[in-house]
Design an enzyme around this catalytic site. Structure first.
Site, PDB file in Angstrom:
ATOM      1  N   ASP A   1      -2.681   8.297   6.657  1.00  0.00           N
ATOM      2  CA  ASP A   1      -2.891   7.157   7.540  1.00  0.00           C
ATOM      3  C   ASP A   1      -2.420   7.403   8.947  1.00  0.00           C
ATOM      4  O   ASP A   1      -1.503   8.161   9.193  1.00  0.00           O
ATOM      5  CB  ASP A   1      -2.097   5.944   7.044  1.00  0.00           C
TER       6      ASP A   1
ATOM      7  N   ARG B   1       0.822  -1.216   0.000  1.00  0.00           N
ATOM      8  CA  ARG B   1       0.000   0.000   0.000  1.00  0.00           C
ATOM      9  C   ARG B   1       0.852   1.260   0.000  1.00  0.00           C
ATOM     10  O   ARG B   1       0.317   2.355  -0.213  1.00  0.00           O
ATOM     11  CB  ARG B   1      -1.002  -0.015   1.155  1.00  0.00           C
TER      12      ARG B   1
END
Ligand code: 6GU
Length: 240
Positions: A170, A155
């Protein structure tokens, strides 16, 4: 990004990561996942992949020769000079977001999934660069842990996440826990949404989210703030 995984369960491993954003990255080729099965490198009639431990005792150890051949085949097929070889084992150092970032930068990664009671120590010394664990509990093999590593690394590969789920926003990208999130409806069984999120004041929203992230981290994971110098604005938010 190319990731080679050495596992006795190649099909099962692929199924663990082949869905969602990572599945899309595998299909569009941004991440190449290849598996090597030590069983395919065994040379005896029964294609044996385990062996008895010296000194006796319960359980088996991964057989040296097929595993070594698989690791060397992965290494030899690498296009980078020194591909990083990681072994997933509860004896390893905790794998964290900094490790994931480092792996993603290198472009190639080889992961070895331990099974049975483990891997011969001389094989670890000669063929393994890093031993990684994903936490303080025991799994039946390294596959689930390696799937965690594959997901966390993939990711971070450019283009794998769209703007919508950008890695930059994030939790842990800044070493803090994430702020709370809300969506419709505005009222869930009598519970409302923090007013600032409905205000349209983007700076106020940014500050509120930062304060929530800092506060949660301080309450739930003070270890993440240890030895970390907060800037003036963060200090004020935490004291408010
Ligand atoms: Cl990497 N392997 C196994 N077998 N168990 C674990 C682990 C790894 N990390 C936490 N528990």
């Amino acid at each position: 990004m190319r990731i080679q995984v050495i596992t006795l369960f190649p099909e099962e491993f692929r199924r663990m990561v082949d869905f969602g954003v990572i599945g899309r990255a595998l299909r569009d080729g941004r991440v190449r996942l290849e598996t090597l099965n030590p069983r395919d490198f065994a040379t005896d009639r029964h294609r044996t992949v385990d062996d008895r431990p010296y000194g006796g005792g319960p359980g088996m150890v991964m057989a040296v020769e097929p595993l070594r051949s698989a690791i060397r085949a992965a290494r030899d097929s690498s296009v980078v000079r020194q591909p990083r070889v990681g072994l997933l084992t509860p004896q390893g150092r905790r794998f964290d977001q900094a490790n994931a970032r480092d792996c993603a930068k290198r472009g190639e990664l080889i992961l070895v999934c331990g099974r049975y009671e483990g891997v011969d120590e001389r094989l670890i010394a000669r063929e393994i660069d890093e031993e990684w664990s994903i936490g303080d509990y025991v799994l039946s093999g390294g596959e689930l842990a390696a799937a965690v590593v594959v997901d966390s690394v993939a990711r971070l590969v450019p283009g794998v996440l769209g703007d919508a789920d950008s890695a930059a926003q994030d939790s842990f990208s800044e070493g803090l826990l994430d702020c709370p999130h809300y969506t419709r409806p505005e009222n869930v069984e009598g519970d409302g949404v923090p007013g600032v999120l409905l205000s349209g004041d983007h700076e106020a929203i940014r500050l509120w989210r930062r304060k929530q992230a800092l506060g949660r981290t301080w309450q739930r994971r003070p270890d993440l703030l240890q030895g970390r110098e907060l800037n003036e604005q963060d200090r004020r938010l935490l004291e408010e």
